[in-house]
Design an enzyme around this catalytic site. Sequence first.
Site, mmCIF file in Angstrom:
data_model
loop_
_atom_site.group_PDB
_atom_site.id
_atom_site.type_symbol
_atom_site.label_atom_id
_atom_site.label_comp_id
_atom_site.label_asym_id
_atom_site.label_seq_id
_atom_site.Cartn_x
_atom_site.Cartn_y
_atom_site.Cartn_z
ATOM 1 C CE LYS A 127 -41.723 24.214 -23.052
ATOM 2 N NZ LYS A 127 -40.619 23.595 -23.752
ATOM 3 C CG ASN A 128 -38.085 23.231 -21.006
ATOM 4 O OD1 ASN A 128 -38.931 22.759 -21.723
ATOM 5 N ND2 ASN A 128 -37.446 24.204 -21.296
ATOM 6 N NE ARG A 143 -34.912 20.382 -30.821
ATOM 7 C CZ ARG A 143 -34.100 19.665 -31.768
ATOM 8 N NH1 ARG A 143 -34.359 19.662 -33.189
ATOM 9 N NH2 ARG A 143 -32.936 19.469 -31.581
ATOM 10 C CB CYS A 155 -36.511 23.587 -34.533
ATOM 11 S SG CYS A 155 -35.725 24.287 -33.073
ATOM 12 N NE ARG A 162 -33.387 22.858 -29.798
ATOM 13 C CZ ARG A 162 -34.482 23.041 -29.291
ATOM 14 N NH1 ARG A 162 -35.554 23.464 -29.917
ATOM 15 N NH2 ARG A 162 -34.539 22.776 -28.075
ATOM 16 C CB ILE A 173 -28.239 14.723 -31.022
ATOM 17 C CG1 ILE A 173 -28.123 13.921 -32.485
ATOM 18 C CG2 ILE A 173 -29.526 15.452 -31.133
ATOM 19 C CD1 ILE A 173 -27.921 12.605 -32.715
ATOM 20 C CG ASP A 174 -22.247 17.159 -31.398
ATOM 21 O OD1 ASP A 174 -23.303 17.656 -30.941
ATOM 22 O OD2 ASP A 174 -21.341 17.290 -31.039
ATOM 23 C CG LEU A 175 -22.256 17.688 -27.075
ATOM 24 C CD1 LEU A 175 -22.655 18.813 -26.109
ATOM 25 C CD2 LEU A 175 -20.736 17.311 -26.871
ATOM 26 C CG ASP A 189 -35.690 28.628 -22.941
ATOM 27 O OD1 ASP A 189 -35.219 28.534 -24.366
ATOM 28 O OD2 ASP A 189 -35.706 27.629 -22.302
ATOM 29 N NE ARG A 227 -44.049 22.757 -29.065
ATOM 30 C CZ ARG A 227 -43.180 22.112 -29.767
ATOM 31 N NH1 ARG A 227 -43.003 22.397 -30.924
ATOM 32 N NH2 ARG A 227 -42.532 20.945 -29.290
HETATM 33 N N1 EPU Z 1 -25.931 21.222 -28.722
HETATM 34 C C1 EPU Z 1 -24.796 20.686 -29.442
HETATM 35 N N2 EPU Z 1 -24.747 19.338 -29.437
HETATM 36 C C2 EPU Z 1 -25.556 18.611 -28.679
HETATM 37 C C3 EPU Z 1 -26.367 19.132 -27.899
HETATM 38 C C4 EPU Z 1 -26.778 20.235 -27.930
HETATM 39 O O1 EPU Z 1 -24.178 21.231 -30.085
HETATM 40 O O2 EPU Z 1 -25.367 17.293 -28.626
HETATM 41 C C5 EPU Z 1 -25.988 22.597 -28.837
HETATM 42 C C6 EPU Z 1 -27.625 22.908 -29.309
HETATM 43 O O3 EPU Z 1 -27.399 22.865 -30.917
HETATM 44 C C7 EPU Z 1 -27.748 24.052 -28.839
HETATM 45 C C8 EPU Z 1 -27.280 24.200 -27.439
HETATM 46 O O4 EPU Z 1 -26.086 23.007 -27.535
HETATM 47 O O5 EPU Z 1 -27.354 25.299 -29.657
HETATM 48 C C9 EPU Z 1 -27.871 23.930 -26.222
HETATM 49 O O6 EPU Z 1 -28.397 22.653 -26.561
HETATM 50 P P1 EPU Z 1 -29.097 22.071 -25.254
HETATM 51 O O7 EPU Z 1 -29.035 20.617 -25.456
HETATM 52 O O8 EPU Z 1 -28.896 22.500 -23.859
HETATM 53 O O9 EPU Z 1 -30.958 22.238 -25.406
HETATM 54 P P2 EPU Z 1 -32.004 21.342 -25.448
HETATM 55 O O10 EPU Z 1 -31.875 20.236 -24.422
HETATM 56 O O11 EPU Z 1 -32.278 20.900 -26.509
HETATM 57 C C10 EPU Z 1 -33.475 22.777 -23.598
HETATM 58 C C11 EPU Z 1 -34.766 23.428 -23.667
HETATM 59 C C12 EPU Z 1 -34.724 24.495 -24.312
HETATM 60 C C13 EPU Z 1 -33.599 25.504 -23.987
HETATM 61 C C14 EPU Z 1 -32.181 24.826 -24.004
HETATM 62 C C15 EPU Z 1 -31.390 25.510 -23.414
HETATM 63 C C16 EPU Z 1 -36.388 21.649 -23.430
HETATM 64 C C17 EPU Z 1 -37.508 20.654 -23.952
HETATM 65 N N3 EPU Z 1 -35.587 22.340 -24.126
HETATM 66 O O12 EPU Z 1 -33.056 22.293 -25.012
HETATM 67 O O13 EPU Z 1 -36.135 25.170 -24.064
HETATM 68 O O14 EPU Z 1 -33.653 26.445 -24.770
HETATM 69 O O15 EPU Z 1 -32.447 23.394 -23.079
HETATM 70 O O16 EPU Z 1 -31.436 26.074 -22.239
HETATM 71 O O17 EPU Z 1 -35.915 21.419 -22.215
HETATM 72 C C18 EPU Z 1 -37.911 26.472 -24.833
HETATM 73 O O18 EPU Z 1 -38.340 25.946 -23.512
HETATM 74 O O19 EPU Z 1 -38.421 27.399 -25.333
HETATM 75 C C19 EPU Z 1 -36.703 25.769 -25.095
HETATM 76 C C20 EPU Z 1 -36.370 25.910 -26.419
#
Ligand code: EPU
Length: 437
Positions: free
Chosen positions: A41-42, A111, A135, A140, A142-144, A326, A418
Amino acid sequence: MNPQISRVDPPAKHGPPEAEQRIIIRGGKPLFGKVRCEGAKNAVLKMMAAALLVEGVTVLRNVPALTDVHMMASIIRHLGATVDIGEGEVRIDATNVNDFEAPYELVSQLRASFVVLGPLLARFHQAKVSLPGGCAIGERRIDLHERGLKQLGAEVGIDHGYVYASAKKLVGTRIYLERPSNGATENIMLAAVLAEGQTIIENAAQDPEISNLADFVNAIGGKISGAGTYQIVIDGVKQSDLHGAVVETIPDRCEAGTFMFAVMATGGDITIDGVNPHHLYSVISKITEMGAEVSIFAPDTIKVKAASRMRATDLTTVPYPGFPTDLQAPLMSVLAAAEGTSIITETIYENRFMQVGELRRMAADIVLTGNSAVIKGVPKLMGAEVKSSDLRAAASLIIAGLAADGVTEVTGLSHLDRGYDKLEDKLRGLGGDIWRR
Ligand code: EPU
């Protein structure tokens, strides 16, 4: 158009509406036999977003039938792409994309769709994408993403719940991520595909889904190297260099892990096909320590045999290649009935223990302290009515139900659908007494 692909709407659900559906499990049956994993999925969702870069047709193969795939299709259709979903395939023609705004009502439901920001900015020099918000599992942020796109030369602002990004041109640079965020790596990588010069992402996410996304970009004519390591190099190309392609989705390591834990919880011996063992070493190492017997048959098969009772263990969730967040909730259900006391420390999300209250309803002995859960293995879990709060919590409750004495009824199945394609059918194929009503 490929004659095998036509427009297919989300699978029709029979019986009660999804909100009222439940999975009913009579626990205690060991699992035996063979099961096959779907595509990840991801990975699929991000490749669907990346297809927006191309004036042309891209086809994704090994695509699972998930509601998230349909949701991502709705988002990119909204932007003007044509999307056809067929059996195991998605075909996207993004030639006529003419809208750069991904609205709240769509982004808030998925998301992952926030990753349209990078491709839209790269191809059209502008994007307006709703902030996804927090969520059930965490804040979660998005600052980065924001900082990385600014470093490429974009103006990025947040106003009334939307991220606005624009740039006359993007220029490659070196970007260090404070943490290896998947989403930030993806958005920056996709924006940099059409930037002038070279972009280097340091401390990038190393997940296999990022490598799959980079393979997709290279197949459409982009130039990315180093994906799968902490340093990704993107050499900018011109829009006219990009073209359509056909790309295979990697196997879903979370689905594979879910089957591994299911057999450990119930006892038995299963073979999982269509999986990449290289993506699962942290998980294989952990379950071996717990007493499971794991055999790997190249290139894509793993056999898992449960011990008569699994042993407790401690684990900390960390970015790939460490133990994935996950799979934390699904493994907790095994530990809940393992011999001894385990400690799970969750370092990725602030709130990913939503399954704990429900597992306690099934007689689990779990205490939360900060970002750790102390799990005292009980001799047997007890069936109960439970409700899932997110995708992986749903998998956790199903595993617990398969292991428990008596009947478990799991609701909140929209979360499950999902990310898992026919999970209950596959588990029934392995001998589980599990039905959806
Ligand atoms: N984070 C920040 N700032 C940012 C981005 C992320 O602080 O700008 C923090 C987030 O708040 C979080 C952590 O970094 O606490 C990890 O976030 P990441 O960006 O790595 O996660 P994501 O891209 O939003 C994807 C997967 C998630 C999985 C995470 C970690 C998808 C659609 N989602 O999320 O999958 O848990 O990476 O591996 O790819 C799931 O499949 O159940 C799921 C939640």
